[in-house]
Design a protein around this motif. Structure first.
Motif, PDB file in Angstrom:
ATOM      1  N   SER A  20     196.489  78.878 -29.341  1.00  0.00           N
ATOM      2  CA  SER A  20     197.035  77.581 -28.889  1.00  0.00           C
ATOM      3  C   SER A  20     196.117  76.421 -29.259  1.00  0.00           C
ATOM      4  CB  SER A  20     197.231  77.590 -27.371  1.00  0.00           C
ATOM      5  OG  SER A  20     198.205  78.535 -27.034  1.00  0.00           O
ATOM      6  N   ILE A  21     194.793  76.663 -29.209  1.00  0.00           N
ATOM      7  CA  ILE A  21     193.828  75.592 -29.560  1.00  0.00           C
ATOM      8  C   ILE A  21     193.949  75.268 -31.052  1.00  0.00           C
ATOM      9  CG2 ILE A  21     191.358  75.040 -29.748  1.00  0.00           C
ATOM     10  CD1 ILE A  21     191.105  76.831 -27.088  1.00  0.00           C
ATOM     11  N   ILE A  22     194.099  76.325 -31.866  1.00  0.00           N
ATOM     12  CA  ILE A  22     194.251  76.112 -33.315  1.00  0.00           C
ATOM     13  C   ILE A  22     195.508  75.268 -33.578  1.00  0.00           C
ATOM     14  CG2 ILE A  22     194.730  77.300 -35.525  1.00  0.00           C
ATOM     15  CD1 ILE A  22     192.864  79.588 -34.477  1.00  0.00           C
ATOM     16  N   GLU A  23     196.610  75.612 -32.872  1.00  0.00           N
ATOM     17  CA  GLU A  23     197.855  74.817 -33.016  1.00  0.00           C
ATOM     18  C   GLU A  23     197.632  73.374 -32.570  1.00  0.00           C
ATOM     19  OE1 GLU A  23     200.922  76.784 -30.745  1.00  0.00           O
ATOM     20  OE2 GLU A  23     200.670  78.630 -31.926  1.00  0.00           O
ATOM     21  N   GLY A  24     196.909  73.204 -31.467  1.00  0.00           N
ATOM     22  CA  GLY A  24     196.652  71.871 -30.914  1.00  0.00           C
ATOM     23  C   GLY A  24     195.866  70.995 -31.873  1.00  0.00           C
ATOM     24  N   VAL A  25     194.810  71.562 -32.460  1.00  0.00           N
ATOM     25  CA  VAL A  25     193.973  70.785 -33.395  1.00  0.00           C
ATOM     26  C   VAL A  25     194.812  70.370 -34.605  1.00  0.00           C
ATOM     27  CG1 VAL A  25     191.948  70.900 -34.920  1.00  0.00           C
ATOM     28  CG2 VAL A  25     191.811  71.833 -32.609  1.00  0.00           C
ATOM     29  N   LYS A  26     195.681  71.275 -35.054  1.00  0.00           N
ATOM     30  CA  LYS A  26     196.569  70.980 -36.192  1.00  0.00           C
ATOM     31  C   LYS A  26     197.535  69.840 -35.814  1.00  0.00           C
ATOM     32  CE  LYS A  26     198.878  72.245 -40.067  1.00  0.00           C
ATOM     33  NZ  LYS A  26     198.367  71.947 -41.394  1.00  0.00           N
TER      34      LYS A  26
END
Length: 597
Positions: free
Chosen positions: A10-16
């Motif tokens: 979810s963090i990877i998606e958020g940063v993107k």
């Protein structure tokens, strides 16, 4: 799926979504939130500042808001400087507890068919005397390490090399011939290893008297020792043994069998066992053969007196003796021979030797020699080196007045457990059999835990009284908590309460309860770390931390008296799983836990 993995995605998606950048998973640093802050997991946001081009606080705030909207696992968050503290929703914890609940062997990995084979050597007793306190630490560490390696998905072979030949063995034999009057374990009612040990002490006593007498006649200490008739006879006996003299060999066999029967009893009581036992009398000749082979290949060299040496100056070490001038072998030769036999018997991938730290140099050399001689695991052999263990002055004396006997120690521990448990009323209402069994479990558990909770590399003092305390970082404290949990579960069953296979979600959990689930989940990492660091003490201290947390929870919350049925069932399930993990952790250390106390 682990909570951390879910959040990382979810963090990877958020940063993107926020900054239009793809980040690798290893850039996402999640750690346990520090006790003084609110939250379960903390994200370090500094790696993302280049992408956000904003202050750490603002970046953390933005990622936190994104997660709260898009990731149902996040209940809320707070920002402290560049750290984003995340609070995980109760349902996620219950889901995690269900995962632990469904797995009877949570944290334990079974060995696959193609798993590496790890061989562990421990115990290494001499057949001229019983096992002592130092052996106790060795056996407990070796056994625990074997369990830990197996729990990490390795095939494990537990092995022992028995030092059953040499001058010290002949001393016991000679003393028995001279002063024994045919005494046997049957005729005397003594354990065989104790009987033979008494003759080793007798040899020493008579030998010292001879030396003193010769010195009175004007000889120096060295001359007297060299001319002692008893020592000359012992050396002659060793020569006859090496020449296969039938009488000497028959006596050797008979006395060694007494010792092995005694050792077996001690091992059984201690709860340790071996898959394969090697004997130095079989391995030393194999070692000589390997050394001669190394000499032919030019790995080793011969001196004028006929002795064979390894030149290790290129490795930053010195010259190492492998065979004496008269052709007799040294410990190193025997270890090479044992390695050869073991390699013929098993496809070893890793070899671990559990031996005291006074042998550090020996194993450094052995590793180089085995590598030179073509053993694949030689270069990476592990010397699991441990420190000395002593007793506080004057606590227990042994037959020789110096070394503490393993049997005496275990017996004294069981006695102390019985006295302490009686004083505290922990054995009330039990039959004599039950009370004796609990005293055995608690006494031996106290001994094992006290020794295993200390980092093996350190020297330690074993304090019998301290080890058996029912409070503090001790085996009995952990065992008592386990028994308390079993008692709660029995009462629940009597009241007709059952714990379902799946614990329903939808209840609010306290931080204490969430913390306990987080600790249970952590058991998988603890087992891995104990294996990769070769360190059973990590498991011991984890078990203590877990029961300490549980006892606080037990003190602060009602379980059986809880009004809300769903909460009651959840707390019973939580208790049951704490009990399960405590039993698994203690089991890996070779420690039993009692069902009642």
């Amino acid at each position: 799926m682990k909570v951390e993995d879910k959040l990382t995605a979810s963090i990877i998606e958020g940063v993107k979504a926020l900054y239009g950048q793809d980040v690798p998973a290893k850039m996402v640093q999640l750690q346990k939130t520090k006790k003084e802050f609110e939250g379960h997991l903390t994200l370090v946001v500094f790696p993302f500042l280049k992408m956000s081009k904003k202050s750490p606080e603002q970046t953390a705030q933005e990622i936190g808001e994104y997660l709260q909207q898009h990731e149902p696992a996040i209940a809320n968050f707070n920002v402290i400087k560049g750290f984003l503290n995340l609070t995980i929703a109760s349902d996620v914890w219950i889901e995690l507890l269900n995962k632990i609940h469904a797995d009877q062997k949570w944290g334990i990995q079974e060995a696959a068919a193609d798993a590496p084979l790890v061989m562990i050597e421990y115990s290494s007793p001499n057949t001229n005397k019983p096992l002592h306190l130092g052996h106790v630490r060795n056996n407990l560490l070796g056994n625990a390490l074997a369990n830990v390696m197996a729990a990490n998905g390795n095939k494990v072979v537990k092995t022992n090399i028995v030092n059953d030949r040499g001058i010290h063995i002949c001393k016991s034999m000679l003393a028995w011939l001279k002063y024994g009057n045919g005494e046997t374990p049957e005729s005397s009612g003594k354990k065989g290893d104790h009987l033979v040990g008494d003759y080793y002490v007798a040899f020493d006593k008579h030998y010292k008297a001879e030396v003193a007498e010769l010195m009175e006649k004007g000889l120096t200490k060295e001359e007297a020792e060299a001319q002692s008739p008893l020592m000359l006879e012992a050396r002659e006996m060793l020569r006859k043994w090496e020449a296969n003299d039938p009488e000497v060999r028959a006596l050797w066999k008979k006395m060694n069998e007494w010792v092995y029967a005694g050792f077996d009893e001690t091992y059984r009581m201690m709860g340790v066992s071996f898959d394969k036992i090697y004997y130095e009398s079989d391995t030393y000749l194999e070692g000589k053969e390997k050394v001669m082979e190394g000499l032919e290949k030019g790995f080793f060299f011969r001196k004028e007196d006929g002795s064979v040496w390894a030149d290790l100056t290129a490795e930053g070490l010195d010259h190492k003796l492998l065979l004496r001038g008269d052709g007799t072998s040294v410990y190193m030769t025997q270890d090479i021979g044992t390695a050869k036999l073991r390699f013929q018997d098993y496809p070893i991938n890793k070899m671990i030797y559990v031996v005291g730290n006074e042998q550090n140099y020996h194993f450094q050399v052995l590793s180089i020699l085995l590598d030179k001689l073509g053993f694949e695991w030689g270069k990476d052999l592990v010397h699991f080196s441990y420190g000395m263990v002593e007793l506080p002055e004057g606590k227990m004396k042994s037959r020789e007045g110096t070394v503490v006997d393993a049997d005496d120690l275990m017996e004294a521990m069981i006695e102390t457990a019985k006295e302490t448990s009686n004083e505290l009323g922990k054995l009330d209402g039990l039959t004599k059999e039950e009370a004796d069994d609990i005293a055995r479990i608690v006494g031996l558990g106290a001994l094992k835990y006290f020794i295993l909770k200390v980092d093996a590399r350190k020297n330690m003092t074993f304090n019998p009284k301290e080890s058996i305390d029912f409070n503090g970082n001790t085996g009995p404290f952990i065992q008592y908590t386990y028994a308390r949990i079993q008692s709660i579960l029995r009462k629940a069953a009597e009241a007709g309460l059952t714990i379902p296979a799946v614990i329903p979600a939808g209840i609010e959990l306290s931080t204490k309860e969430e913390g306990l689930i987080q600790m249970l989940a952590d058991f998988t990492n603890v087992v891995k770390q104990a294996g990769s660091d070769y360190n059973p003490s990590i498991l011991a201290n984890y078990a203590y931390d877990l029961v300490k947390e549980y006892n606080q929870f037990y003190h602060d919350f009602s379980i059986l008296r809880e009004e809300n049925e769903a909460v009651k069932v959840f707390r019973l399930a939580l208790s049951q799983n704490v009990g399960k993990v405590v039993k698994l952790a203690m089991g890996l250390l070779g420690i039993e836990v009692p069902e009642r106390m």
